[in-house]
Design an enzyme around this catalytic site. Structure first.
Site, short mmCIF file in Angstrom:
data_model
loop_
_atom_site.label_atom_id
_atom_site.label_comp_id
_atom_site.label_asym_id
_atom_site.label_seq_id
_atom_site.Cartn_x
_atom_site.Cartn_y
_atom_site.Cartn_z
CD GLU A 1 -2.44 -1.14 2.81
OE1 GLU A 1 -2.31 -0.16 3.57
OE2 GLU A 1 -3.06 -2.16 3.14
CE LYS B 1 5.71 4.58 6.85
NZ LYS B 1 5.46 5.89 7.37
NE ARG C 1 -2.01 3.33 12.69
CZ ARG C 1 -1.32 2.21 12.73
NH1 ARG C 1 -0.01 2.24 12.81
NH2 ARG C 1 -1.92 1.05 12.69
NE ARG D 1 3.15 6.09 15.56
CZ ARG D 1 3.70 5.49 16.60
NH1 ARG D 1 3.24 5.68 17.80
NH2 ARG D 1 4.74 4.69 16.43
CD GLU E 1 -0.70 8.34 7.81
OE1 GLU E 1 -1.06 7.43 8.59
OE2 GLU E 1 0.36 8.94 7.93
NE ARG F 1 8.26 0.03 16.14
CZ ARG F 1 7.73 1.05 15.48
NH1 ARG F 1 7.54 0.97 14.19
NH2 ARG F 1 7.36 2.14 16.11
#
Ligand code: ATP
Length: 546
Positions: free
Chosen positions: A243, A245, A250, A265, A294, A405
């Site tokens: 996708e 970025k 966010r 975020r 976003e 993460r």
């Protein structure tokens, strides 16, 4: 009812304790003696953190003004106390001790917190006077230790070495549950206070409540860095979703019925800053949902600098004016909840399908499913041409892992390269202990004819190249100091990096972020390496692109 004095005492002990484990145990013991509501407050206070990004708008000078009204303080006395103290809390404690204020207020932590909440919402005309009155009302009845920790909370610096993770560990101890369960709860509750309150109140049963609910934001899933599309395919097998970025903010958007709230975020409430996004979501999104995307600033089809979105967030009071100046667009990329059902355990493919189903007219992130490096690189190029920051690679079968993460999402950003000279290397550790593997990289100051260090890296070479480089550098060795081998500046390497930061670490004033060697430039002489002007140029263009 727990007293604020007890809270101050435990903070004092925590500040002096070095062992993290013992600290967590002490926090656990303290939490165990509290009601769930008090536990919630204590956890906020330990971290000087207030829910939903609320802040206490009080400055050090306001605090001093109030203390000045309470004590006969001369400026030099204040200076003297300040010179002996390391932080605001100690300065305040010093003042109290000087005037022998040893009587405790008897305030409960709930009473103090209530007042702090009042301080966090005071705004508008006469607010500063009201704030002073509230603050004085608290300080007048306190002893030195209480005042010390009140001051620390207010300025947002506890300095007792307690982090979120430690409070969670303490909570696990207090309720006798595995830390893993507590962490899982925290990721879904999103808020430390709510996590403490729920687990203290319900114990193990809190885990039954762990489903997603609109208006309870959860910690977002994060991505690991990949340095190339090739690396993406080394980590992910078969087909991969790529996708764009986008370089924006966010958002996690919650919708229930007609109500819409937008979280950042870091789970701060941004609803007021983005009214047009609220309207758009209300109008388009089908049913109750939690979706992610976003928000970017866009004018006439072109992305505006990231700073523009920040202006929208920081100047919320002028939202009407800012709306015209900085138009926003939303690109959606995930759906975590729809019509009463949590989707975080579903695959990326299924979540994307649901997102398509409910998005109405809101655009989804530009995306392609690719199955080869070449195809991926073509899409990456397309993303850069469209002025995206790079691409996000997502595993098609990957579930949504809040707060972690992992490798189910990888980000590949555009990078610049510099040709730099190796001026030293460090003997490695573990598997790399026989190699000189951490290279000190330098660029030229051509006027002074000297090399300026700008970064270090051990990334990018194969085992064989490390071996060869070690031999080569040893043949160029000037001297060795500890694990650092200084060498004649002869080897030039092409170094990729993600950005250049201003940094006091090196004399040249800059540092490379996430540097890695992409090629050994044997075709270049050291004199041909890049200079500090080039570094400055890249830094400046980076700023313009933000
Ligand atoms: P960064 O500084 O690179 O944005 P980060 O730590 O904020 O990183 P990461 O999860 O590491 O967050 O990187 C993904 C970030 O990229 C998200 O936080 C989000 O703001 C942004 N982003 C832009 N487009 C997308 C997309 N299509 N999917 C997921 N995240 C996206």
């Amino acid at each position: 009812m727990a007293k604020f004095r007890e809270f101050a005492e435990i903070c004092e002990i925590l500040g002096k304790e070095n062992s993290k484990k013992e600290k967590a145990r002490l926090i656990g013991e303290f939490l165990r003696g509290l009601s769930p509501a008090e536990g919630k407050i204590a956890s906020y206070l330990f971290l000087a953190h207030f829910p939903a990004g609320r802040r206490i708008f009080l400055s050090w000078s306001t605090l001093i003004d109030v203390l000045g009204e309470m004590f006969p303080l001369t400026p030099w006395q204040l200076q003297e106390i300040g010179a002996e103290s390391v932080d605001v809390g100690e300065i305040v404690e010093g003042i109290y001790q000087r005037w022998n204020r040893y009587k405790s207020s008897g305030f409960s932590i709930e009473q103090v917190y209530e007042k702090l909440e009042e301080l966090s919402v005071q705004g508008g005309k006469g607010a500063s006077k009201k704030r002073k009155t509230i603050l004085k009302g608290l300080l007048v009845g306190m002893d030195g230790l209480e005042a010390k920790y009140l001051a620390k909370t207010i300025v947002g610096e506890m300095r007792i070495g307690v982090q979120e993770g430690m409070v969670l560990e303490g909570l696990a101890y207090a309720v006798g549950l595995p830390l893993e369960d507590i962490r899982k709860g925290f990721l879904l509750f999103g808020d430390i206070g709510e996590t403490v309150e729920t687990f203290l109140g319900k114990g193990r049963e809190a885990l039954l409540n762990l489903s997603l609910k609109p208006f309870r934001p959860i910690q977002p899933m994060l991505a690991q860095m990949a340095y190339s599309i090739k690396e993406v395919f080394e980590e992910m097998e078969g087909e991969v979703a790529l996708e764009f970025k986008y370089d924006g903010a966010r958002v996690q958007i919650h919708k229930q019925g007609e109500e819409v709230r937008i979280f950042s975020r870091h789970l701060n409430d941004l609803t007021d800053a983005f009214p047009e996004i609220v309207e758009k979501v209300r109008k388009n999104i089908k049913g109750d949902a939690i979706i992610e995307g976003e928000v970017v600033a866009m004018k006439e089809g072109k992305f505006l600098p990231f700073q523009d979105i920040l202006r929208r967030v920081t100047r919320r009071k002028e939202v009407g004016k800012m709306r015209g100046k900085v138009p926003l667009e939303l690109f959606l990329f995930d759906c975590l909840y729809s019509a009463g059902e949590s989707l975080i355990d579903k695959s990326y493919e299924e979540r994307w399908r649901k997102l398509e189903e409910i998005a109405g007219g809101i655009p989804l992130a530009e995306r392609r499913i690719v199955s080869s490096v070449e195809e991926g690189e073509r899409f990456f190029k397309l993303a850069l041409q469209a002025k995206a920051e790079g691409v996000m690679a997502k595993a098609l079968k990957g579930v949504y892992t809040p707060g972690s993460r992992g490798k189910l999402w990888l980000k590949v950003k555009k990078s610049s390269t510099l040709d730099l000279v190796i001026i030293a290397g460090e003997w490695g550790y573990g598997r790399r202990h026989n190699w000189i593997s951490d290279y000190h990289l330098a660029c030229w100051d051509r006027e002074r004819k000297e090399l300026l260090m700008i970064g270090k890296t051990f990334k990018g070479l194969t085992d064989e190249e490390f071996q060869e480089m070690t031999e080569r550098l040893l043949s160029l060795k000037i001297r060795e100091e500890g694990k650092v081998v200084y060498v004649k500046p002869e080897v030039v390497v092409e170094v990729a990096f993600n950005d250049i930061q201003k940094s006091p670490r090196y004399r040249c004033g800059y540092a490379l972020r996430l540097a890695r060697i992409i090629r050994i430039r044997d075709d270049k002489k050291p004199e041909e390496a890049d200079d500090i002007q080039t570094v400055e140029q890249i830094f400046n263009s980076q700023q313009a692109n933000l």
